[in-house]
Design a protein around this motif. Structure first.
Motif, PDB file in Angstrom:
ATOM      1  N   GLY A 318      42.575  42.912  41.729  1.00  0.00           N
ATOM      2  CA  GLY A 318      43.249  43.167  40.920  1.00  0.00           C
ATOM      3  C   GLY A 318      42.880  42.425  39.537  1.00  0.00           C
ATOM      4  N   VAL A 319      42.961  41.325  40.103  1.00  0.00           N
ATOM      5  CA  VAL A 319      42.617  40.851  38.709  1.00  0.00           C
ATOM      6  C   VAL A 319      41.192  40.341  38.003  1.00  0.00           C
ATOM      7  CG1 VAL A 319      42.816  38.078  37.873  1.00  0.00           C
ATOM      8  CG2 VAL A 319      44.229  38.479  39.266  1.00  0.00           C
ATOM      9  N   LYS A 320      40.175  40.262  39.126  1.00  0.00           N
ATOM     10  CA  LYS A 320      39.159  39.818  38.652  1.00  0.00           C
ATOM     11  C   LYS A 320      38.499  41.729  38.162  1.00  0.00           C
ATOM     12  CE  LYS A 320      37.590  35.975  39.813  1.00  0.00           C
ATOM     13  NZ  LYS A 320      37.511  35.197  41.348  1.00  0.00           N
ATOM     14  N   LEU A 321      38.448  43.309  38.592  1.00  0.00           N
ATOM     15  CA  LEU A 321      38.419  44.244  38.678  1.00  0.00           C
ATOM     16  C   LEU A 321      39.161  44.987  37.734  1.00  0.00           C
ATOM     17  CD1 LEU A 321      35.464  45.141  39.302  1.00  0.00           C
ATOM     18  CD2 LEU A 321      36.855  46.381  41.703  1.00  0.00           C
ATOM     19  N   VAL A 322      40.518  45.740  38.492  1.00  0.00           N
ATOM     20  CA  VAL A 322      40.831  46.673  37.293  1.00  0.00           C
ATOM     21  C   VAL A 322      41.789  45.613  36.852  1.00  0.00           C
ATOM     22  CG1 VAL A 322      40.411  48.144  39.102  1.00  0.00           C
ATOM     23  CG2 VAL A 322      42.482  46.857  38.826  1.00  0.00           C
ATOM     24  N   GLY A 323      42.126  44.304  36.611  1.00  0.00           N
ATOM     25  CA  GLY A 323      42.910  43.983  35.485  1.00  0.00           C
ATOM     26  C   GLY A 323      43.863  44.229  35.709  1.00  0.00           C
ATOM     27  N   ARG A 324      45.045  44.191  36.496  1.00  0.00           N
ATOM     28  CA  ARG A 324      45.790  44.225  37.230  1.00  0.00           C
ATOM     29  C   ARG A 324      46.763  43.292  38.159  1.00  0.00           C
ATOM     30  NH1 ARG A 324      49.503  49.390  38.584  1.00  0.00           N
ATOM     31  NH2 ARG A 324      50.290  48.084  39.904  1.00  0.00           N
ATOM     32  N   ARG A 325      48.000  42.783  38.425  1.00  0.00           N
ATOM     33  CA  ARG A 325      48.471  42.424  39.128  1.00  0.00           C
ATOM     34  C   ARG A 325      48.576  43.597  40.654  1.00  0.00           C
ATOM     35  NH1 ARG A 325      51.152  37.750  36.589  1.00  0.00           N
ATOM     36  NH2 ARG A 325      49.486  36.250  37.305  1.00  0.00           N
TER      37      ARG A 325
END
Lengths: 368, 704
Positions: A318-325
């Protein structure tokens, strides 16, 4: 200690036949649990005061929940108490010569030491984010996992013929005979996963310790069954002589854990820190391996698995790859808090869930 | 294996013998010693080397010189005019470790170039090598270091570093050099073993220009006009060239008073052709301006007599490379500096700020924008440049004080010091010792983007109402941080764009609102596998959320913002939707009562994410204008989640505060249906609270 003394005495003369009591695993387990509780009770207060004096306090990571910042300042490294209690009662009640005991104690101490180093570093640098680097931790953990895997698959393995068998819960016979290299790789991943997931679960007052107590209890019962020729025959378990000693180890952990929970319950007077969570994780992992119940952990320790998965998915994907929670918050206990449950409620609910999971795991004793 | 070792040993011995034999033969013939000059790529490396060359040639007229360069680079234009023999080798810039194929190519080219140099050195037997860095000199330095370290052959290696922060080449090879001369004493910390603080060598000819009387620079400047000399180094700077052409229409009304001399530069790469690009742009100007252009504008690709041009200039507009700065300082000219960013250690910015702090220059930062074809280019707004130039020219007293300050910046005898050290090692040792003492100073470093962000966000959270970045940083720094933030906005990695968005918000950079709005509404999808993992658009959820937050921090509202918020409130990612609802609260005085917004907020009441429902309920309190808002909020009275019920109550409270509804018994009765129990509570740590009270009374920061 008492095991050896008792054995010497009753072998020496019939006058001391009541010393056979020290030979029974049930008795020694209960005694080990009680002595661990007493040890922790006696030592906790002075230890907490000592930590306060030395300014060894938790450096909470601020994640935006009000309670977390208010925990700042609680003494940490309570794991030292747990380890102390366990070692003390094992010193009294365990069979010192048993390799099962030694493996578990070694794991506890090794991982406890790693956690200790991490805690100390966090305290020195006054920040919850500046402990040992993730890589350093992984290397340190890997060293033990590899050595242990090598020992357990080697010729001097305490598991003898069963060392390479792979069991699944609810299945009577081993499902596979693994190649040593494959098995060592598997063990490596397993031990890493277990220790780190216990570490991740340690986020709310009393959560990690209660959930570990259930898992350790289950493992203790399995140890008793597998170390007993009659029960193991009856329940179709592999008979591993000496594995009953693990029941005593588990009992010592349960005792020490209960004693610790006394002070760790919300609002906590002391945290176990990485010292405690890694040590307990190491013990659970080694015991599961020694009892051939690796795949029982996802059931008995389902909570740990859920915590580890939510945290890793949230962070790495989430946070590191696709940019969302992907979840509201992670790990699981913070998600529940975010949904509006008070901390004690979260702990109780998750403990109930681990209890249910422990029962399910225990049912695999008979259902197989 | 043994054969291999034998072959290598044989080659080694042969090479060694070849070198020695050739050396003896040369010595017998009594040929004068040879000095290798290496360094180039841009004028910034060539000029200091030429200054050192002049000094060596003056002291040792019999020495021979060989300049090693690469075809079609700055040195190939400049060096032949100086009468030095130019010899080409192969080299390309260090590409970094990321792409192994390009890295392999780099290594092969470097190896070939070094081999060529090594053979040349074997034949020519140089006395020593002087290099000023630049990738062009890499093969020569590698060859010299290998000959010295492996074959134990005596070649002196002297490096000169022009900038505060050393280039990769000098930093890496500095450890094997006899002496590394540095231009700034701060740089000594990089070369504690063999560094010598010498200053920046400026060519004698440039220096002499000062002492000579008004020399004709071959450019006829009408009498009484203020001369502005605009140039971007030997290769030319795209930003400066384009900005100047854009500025011409704004300077046109003052054509009777000013005269612009423009050095376009020699760049002729695929990416940028300085001459052609500039001419294209000039031809696009108005006909009226073009007709009169010659009366106040003169341009040339490159000035070989740059000293003369400096001499007649009243103001210099240039990059802030070490070379340009030293030339400006040597001649004592007021300057308007446009530092190039993204260089190692941001040294141009550090240089420019040093000049600015000394009162010798003014600084103008670049801006960044995306061209229609998707490329991201730096630019300076023509009007900004024109007004900066005009402002300076209209203030002669400021110009003269800047000139004085600039002059004091200059250290005159760098070239002499360097050649002294080369000729007399004992002097070098003394200077090294005294330089080391100076090196206590460290390079002035600017806070990193993360640090800036942290400071600003702490400041903002303390008091959002009166937040202003100027309270945290100097206006200068804010300008520079804005520039850095804008660069981040165009970075290919979303993590970095995200930092950029946050920074733009906290720095209140309202010029970039259009870019922020584009990020909110951009719907370019990401790759399939990222979508399978939960990703959606190129401007990821965090960026969209932070963009809306930035709009609130900047407190900017117009029709475009409203439109973007309208899109954001239906975003697929829940945090964006809830942030949009928060933005509705923030801009409520502009949105209150608008039917379409009430409709949108009502739609959000059925959102699958409770977080959005909460925010929507609060927003309803801010924009509701009649009893319907209360009705809508009362539907949450039995909601299973206490946060939603709480938000609904907050909304109703807000409606009461705004006097949209009046407090009455009827309302109390209706509120009675609310479930008031909760699964959460806020703990009171009375001990800690009292402690904090005492500490805050004592006026110190609370750190239990």
């Amino acid at each position: 200690m008492f095991y050896t003394i008792g054995r010497l005495l009753y072998e020496y003369s019939d006058v001391f036949s009541y010393c056979r009591l020290f030979n029974y695993i049930t008795f020694r387990s209960i005694a080990a649990a009680l002595s661990a509780v007493i040890f922790v009770f006696l030592c906790s207060r002075p230890f907490i005061m000592f930590l306060h004096r030395k300014n060894i306090r938790d450096q909470a990571r601020d994640i935006g929940l009000p309670e977390v910042t208010d925990k700042k300042g609680t003494p940490t490294m309570g794991g030292v108490l747990i380890i102390g209690g366990v070692i003390f009662s094992l010193f009294l009640w365990a069979n010192w010569k048993s390799p099962f005991v030694w493996c578990t104690v070694a794991a506890t101490l090794w991982y406890g030491l790693l956690g200790f180093a991490d805690d100390i570093r966090k305290i020195m640098r006054r920040s919850g984010d500046k402990g040992l680097s993730e890589r350093a931790k992984l290397v340190f953990q890997s060293v033990f996992a590899v050595i242990f895997g090598y020992y357990i698959t080697g010729s001097s393995s305490p598991l003898k013929l069963h060392s390479l068998e792979f069991y699944l819960p609810f299945v009577k016979h081993p499902v596979a005979q693994l190649h040593p290299v494959v098995y060592i790789c598997f063990l490596y991943l397993f031990i890493m996963f277990v220790t780190n997931s216990v570490n991740l679960t340690d986020g709310l007052d009393g959560l990690a310790i209660t959930s570990s107590l259930f898992v350790l209890g289950v493992l203790g019962i399995f140890g008793y069954v597998m170390g007993n020729r009659i029960y193991s025959d009856y329940l179709y378990f592999p008979y591993v002589p000496g594995s009953g000693e693990l029941t005593i180890v588990a009992a010592a952990f349960v005792g020490a854990g209960l004693g610790f929970l006394w002070y760790n319950a919300y609002p906590a007077q002391i945290f176990m820190g990485d010292t405690g969570s890694l040590a307990i994780g190491g013990a659970i992992a080694t015991m599961s391996v020694l009892l051939k119940q690796e795949m029982l952990f996802p059931i008995a320790g389902g909570l740990f698995v859920a915590e580890a998965l939510t945290s890793q998915i949230q962070d790495k994907i989430g946070v590191k790859l696709v940019g969302r929670r992907i979840f509201y918050r992670a790990p699981l206990h913070h998600a529940l808090q975010y949904r509006g449950l008070a901390e004690p409620k979260v702990v109780v609910r998750l403990s109930i869930i681990s209890g249910i999971l422990a029962l399910i795991a225990l049912s695999s004793l008979k259902i197989r | 294996m043994i054969t291999l070792i034998t072959v290598i040993a044989a080659l080694y011995v042969m090479a060694f013998l070849a070198f020695r034999v050739v050396g003896l033969v040369k010595e017998k013939r009594g040929k004068p010693p040879l000095v290798i000059l290496a360094g180039g790529g841009t004028g910034g490396h060539v000029y200091p080397l030429l200054a050192i060359y002049e000094e060596i040639a003056k002291r040792h007229p019999n020495y021979r010189f060989l300049y090693i360069g690469v075809p079609n680079k700055a040195e190939s234009h400049i060096v032949p005019r100086e009468g030095i023999e130019l010899w080409y080798t192969y080299s390309i810039g260090y590409p970094g470790l990321k792409n192994p194929i390009i890295l392999a190519k780099f290594l092969i080219i470097l190896l070939a170039g070094s081999l060529k140099c090594a053979i040349k050195f074997t034949i020519e037997q140089p006395k020593y090598l002087v290099s000023t860095g630049g990738y062009v000199s890499a093969p020569a330095i590698v060859a010299a270091v290998v000959l010295r370290k492996v074959f134990r052959i005596r070649i002196g290696i002297f490096l000169h570093e022009q900038n505060t922060v050393p280039g990769q080449l000098n930093h890496f090879f500095g450890r094997w050099a006899d002496i590394v001369f540095v231009s700034f004493r701060e740089t000594m910390s990089f070369f504690p073993e063999n560094g010598v603080f010498s200053g920046y060598p400026v060519r004698r000819r440039v220096q002499e220009m000062l002492s000579r009387s008004e020399e004709n620079s071959a450019i006829s400047v009408p009498h009484g006009k203020k001369v502005v000399f605009v140039f971007g180094g030997s290769q030319g700077a795209r930003t400066i060239n384009r900005a100047l052409v854009d500025a011409i229409p704004y300077l046109y009304p003052y054509r009777k008073k000013i005269f612009i001399i423009h050095g376009r530069g020699l760049a002729r790469t695929e990416e940028y052709d300085a001459v052609k690009d500039t001419e294209d742009r000039i031809s696009r100007l108005d006909d009226e301006i073009k007709k009169e252009l010659e009366s106040f504008y003169y341009s040339q690709a490159y000035f070989h007599n740059i000293g003369a041009v400096y001499r007649i200039a009243d103001l210099v507009v240039a990059r802030s490379g070490a070379g340009t700065l030293n030339e400006i300082a040597a001649l004592g000219k007021p300057a308007l500096l446009i530092p190039k960013s993204g260089l190692p250690g941001d040294h141009q910015v550090i240089n420019a700020r040093a000049m600015k702090n000394a009162g010798a220059a003014q600084v103008l930062y670049e801006d960044v924008r995306r061209e229609p074809d998707g490329r991201v280019v730096e630019f300076v707004d023509g009007q900004t440049l024109a007004s900066a130039i005009l402002r300076l020219l209209q203030d002669p007293s400021l110009l003269s004080s800047m000139a004085v300050a600039a002059k004091s910046f200059f250290r005159g005898n760098a070239a002499e010091t360097i050649v002294d050290c080369i000729d007399y090692p004992s002097k070098a040792r003394d200077l090294h010792k005294s330089s080391v003492k100076l090196s206590r100073l460290s390079v002035e470093s600017l806070p990193s983007n993360d640090r800036v962000l942290k400071l600003l966000s702490i400041n903002y959270s303390e008091n959002p109402e009166t937040f202003n970045p100027y309270q945290v940083f100097d206006p200068e720094d804010v300008e520079y941080f804005r520039y850095r933030a804008v660069r981040l906005l165009y970075h290919p990695k979303w993590q970095i764009r995200n930092v950029g968005v946050k920074l733009v918000g906290y720095l209140l950079h309202r010029d970039k609102v259009s870019e922020i709005l584009r990020m909110i509404t951009d719907r370019t999808p990401v790759s399939l596998w990222l979508r399978l993992l939960g990703g959606d658009y190129r401007e990821v959820g965090f960026i969209r959320r932070n963009s809306i937050r930035a709009l609130q921090i900047m407190d900017i509202f117009n029709a475009d913002v409203e439109e973007a918020l309208m899109i954001a409130i239906d975003d697929p990612y829940y945090e964006v939707r809830s942030e949009a609802c928060r933005a509705v609260c923030h801009f409520s005085n502009k949105l209150a009562g608008k039917d379409k917004w009430l409709q949108k907020i009502l739609e959000r009441f059925n959102d699958p994410s409770f977080e959005v429902v909460c925010e929507a309920a609060k927003a309803m309190g801010y924009i509701g204008i009649d009893g319907r808002a209360v009705e809508a909020l009362l539907q949450f009275a039995m909601h299973p989640l206490w946060q939603v019920r709480y938000a609904a109550l907050l909304g109703i409270l807000r409606l009461l505060e705004r006097r949209v509804i009046c407090p009455c018994d009827g309302l109390v009765e209706r509120l009675g249906s609310f479930i008031l129990t909760s699964t959460d509570f806020v703990p009171h740590f009375r001990l800690k609270e009292t402690y904090r009270q005492i500490v805050s009374l004592c006026g110190t920061t609370c750190d239990e």
